[in-house]
Enzyme design. Structure first.
Site, PDB file in Angstrom:
ATOM      1  N   SER A  17       0.821  -1.210   0.000  1.00 18.04           N
ATOM      2  CA  SER A  17       0.000   0.000   0.000  1.00 18.04           C
ATOM      3  C   SER A  17       0.852   1.256   0.000  1.00 18.04           C
ATOM      4  O   SER A  17       1.854   1.349   0.719  1.00 18.04           O
ATOM      5  CB  SER A  17      -0.919   0.013   1.225  1.00 18.04           C
ATOM      6  OG  SER A  17      -1.559   1.265   1.358  1.00 18.04           O
ATOM      7  N   CYS A  18       0.412   2.260  -0.771  1.00 18.10           N
ATOM      8  CA  CYS A  18       1.083   3.563  -0.753  1.00 18.10           C
ATOM      9  C   CYS A  18       0.854   4.268   0.575  1.00 18.10           C
ATOM     10  O   CYS A  18       1.495   5.287   0.857  1.00 18.10           O
ATOM     11  CB  CYS A  18       0.583   4.446  -1.899  1.00 18.10           C
ATOM     12  SG  CYS A  18      -1.183   4.845  -1.799  1.00 18.10           S
ATOM     13  N   SER A  19      -0.037   3.742   1.403  1.00 17.56           N
ATOM     14  CA  SER A  19      -0.346   4.345   2.693  1.00 17.56           C
ATOM     15  C   SER A  19       0.358   3.655   3.853  1.00 17.56           C
ATOM     16  O   SER A  19       0.107   3.984   5.014  1.00 17.56           O
ATOM     17  CB  SER A  19      -1.860   4.328   2.938  1.00 17.56           C
ATOM     18  OG  SER A  19      -2.529   5.103   1.981  1.00 17.56           O
ATOM     19  N   SER A  20       1.236   2.703   3.571  1.00 19.00           N
ATOM     20  CA  SER A  20       1.995   2.062   4.638  1.00 19.00           C
ATOM     21  C   SER A  20       3.030   3.032   5.202  1.00 19.00           C
ATOM     22  O   SER A  20       3.629   3.815   4.463  1.00 19.00           O
ATOM     23  CB  SER A  20       2.723   0.817   4.111  1.00 19.00           C
ATOM     24  OG  SER A  20       1.815  -0.172   3.725  1.00 19.00           O
ATOM     25  N   HIS A  31       0.619  13.518  -0.085  1.00 13.36           N
ATOM     26  CA  HIS A  31      -0.077  12.265   0.203  1.00 13.36           C
ATOM     27  C   HIS A  31      -0.654  12.286   1.616  1.00 13.36           C
ATOM     28  O   HIS A  31      -1.795  12.708   1.809  1.00 13.36           O
ATOM     29  CB  HIS A  31       0.859  11.074   0.010  1.00 13.36           C
ATOM     30  CG  HIS A  31       0.172   9.763  -0.096  1.00 13.36           C
ATOM     31  ND1 HIS A  31      -0.345   9.105   0.999  1.00 13.36           N
ATOM     32  CD2 HIS A  31      -0.104   8.969  -1.166  1.00 13.36           C
ATOM     33  CE1 HIS A  31      -0.898   7.976   0.616  1.00 13.36           C
ATOM     34  NE2 HIS A  31      -0.770   7.853  -0.698  1.00 13.36           N
TER      35      HIS A  31
END
Length: 475
Positions: free
Chosen positions: A254-257, A378
């Site tokens: 995930s790009c949100s990790s 982000h």
């Protein structure tokens, strides 16, 4: 679904044919009653949420892309789809969606037409499914352009979707929901971008940039490189548990990790103990150097190591490591930021970089420095019970989301315990060269027509506007 193969010479004509068929099917969808559209949406969703289908797709996703793990793919497909359906159930996506008589304003939701969705190999099931459901619920046609690694999985996904849709009344679903046939090239994708009415692009910065260059209105995403601050007021045990769950989910695809933690010196030693208790293994300087050499090759992340379990990565750098059987994620301590310090960047693997900060001002400065290097727009996170510290992140840092006391990769894309819309596409605003800073959701698949009635005149006088200015500066 389109069985032809697109050659470099003939792809333009083939894509034009696909878009034409999509437009005709979209017009038919626009005329269907709401109840039938909702049945179509549920059929599409059930094609993946059916346990045996989810299992097959998730296994293929890991096998064909080499990224993530089956268990978490299944969980992601389930949670993201359920969350999206919950959001859509509460939202009106066609016809009059707002009628404000006091303002003389009526808003009407209208479809955009043909949506082209560019999807990544990191989420070859959940992302295209999210795109399809949003597009159809908003009465659009949709054409998916997959990454090469995700093409096989997408083909299987389409077979399940059309198998489920075959149970519904006759409709040209194969024209309404299409995908670029293999091999998917940059040229074919670019041509699709040019011919569609609207774009949703999730994946590499190059694809997002190409979408903006296509001339078609586009919603794209930015690069993730999440930084999370842990201050002295945090519940350290709870923070470590949430970070472990987030950092290890689907092997950090995930790009949100979380990629970096900035921890206040006052609690650094205690928090490190908590992280180790959750399965974190701190590498020594020699191990850190070996990992650096193996994780980056010629300045790029090594595809043989990204999105692999921490045990796999640790065994590659230290086969006899004492913690090999208990490791959940790897940790490296870092102090610098920039090209010479690649651990400050997104790693797409269960590798967590840890920085020390003497006080909260230093923590803010380090976080901003990391984001300015990579990840502007982000999101960032904080584990804290100090409202002043929490609000400073939102006021001062170049991010579209500040995630508070949550497992970041679950929370940023919407979760059942926060108010963000469920999505797999996170806009990063002007900081990340994106057209929106929102979670991309059904609103971005709609045109809104505003019907404007006359109301009582509300024209101000010069005195209404300038009185305070005149009193201070004169006329």
């Amino acid at each position: 679904m389109g069985s032809f193969s697109i050659s470099e010479q003939g792809f333009s004509m083939k894509i034009e044919e696909m878009v034409k068929r999509a437009r005709e099917a979209q017009k038919q969808l626009e005329a269907l009653p709401e109840e039938l559209v909702d049945r179509i949406v549920l059929s599409i969703a059930w094609a993946v949420l059916k346990e045996e289908n989810n299992d097959v797709l998730s296994k293929y996703a890991v096998e064909k892309t080499g990224l993530g793990n089956v268990r978490d793919k299944k969980t992601k497909n389930l949670r993201k789809t359920l969350g999206l359906l919950r959001d859509l159930k509460k939202s009106k996506t066609f016809g009059i969606i707002e009628n404000d008589e006091s303002r003389g304003l009526v808003k009407i939701a209208r479809p955009k037409g043909v949506i082209a969705a560019i999807t990544p190999s990191t989420n070859p099931i959940a992302t295209p499914l999210n795109n399809i459901i949003n597009a159809v619920k908003c009465r659009n046609a949709v054409i998916i352009a997959s990454s090469p690694k995700g093409e096989f999985v997408l083909t299987k996904l389409f077979s399940f979707i059309f198998e489920e849709l075959a149970k519904l009344p006759d409709f040209p679903f194969a024209d309404l929901i299409q995908k670029l046939p293999p091999p998917v090239s940059h040229s074919a994708t670019m041509e699709l971008m040019k011919q569609a009415d609207s774009l949703v692009v999730t994946g590499s910065p190059k694809n997002v940039k190409r979408s903006y260059e296509s001339g078609t209105p586009s919603f794209g995403v930015g690069t993730g490189n999440v930084v999370v601050i842990v201050d002295e007021t945090a519940d350290l045990s709870a923070a470590a548990s949430k970070i472990e769950k987030s950092k290890t989910f689907d092997n950090a695809t995930s790009c949100s990790s979380e990629n970096s933690l900035v921890v206040l010196e006052e609690i650094f030693a205690d928090f490190l103990v908590c992280l180790k208790r959750e399965g974190g293994v701190l590498l020594n300087e020699e191990e850190k150097l070996i990992l650096k050499e193996k994780l980056w090759q010629n300045g790029k992340l090594n595809p043989d190591l990204i999105a692999k379990p921490a045990k796999f990565i640790l065994s590659a750098i230290s086969p006899d490591h004492a913690d090999l059987d208990r490791v959940r994620f790897l940790m490296v301590e870092e102090s610098g930021v920039g090209e010479k310090y690649p651990f400050c960047q997104e790693k797409l693997s269960p590798v967590l970089t840890i920085y020390r900060a003497g006080d909260f001002n230093e923590a803010m400065a380090k976080t901003k420095s990391i984001l300015d290097h990579q990840g502007r727009g982000h999101s960032c996170g904080i584990h804290s019970n100090d409202q002043g510290n929490i609000h400073r992140l939102g006021l001062d840092l170049p991010v579209s989301r500040v995630i508070v006391n949550q497992a970041h990769c679950y929370a940023a894309g919407g979760n059942f315990n926060n108010s963000l819309p469920f999505t797999l596409s996170l806009g990063c605003g002007s900081w990340g060269n994106n057209s929106t800073s929102e979670n991309i959701h059904h609103k971005h698949y709609l045109n809104i027509t505003q019907v404007v009635y006359p109301i009582e005149n509300q024209e101000p006088t010069l005195e209404n506007i300038f009185q305070g200015y005149w009193e201070k500066y004169g006329k």
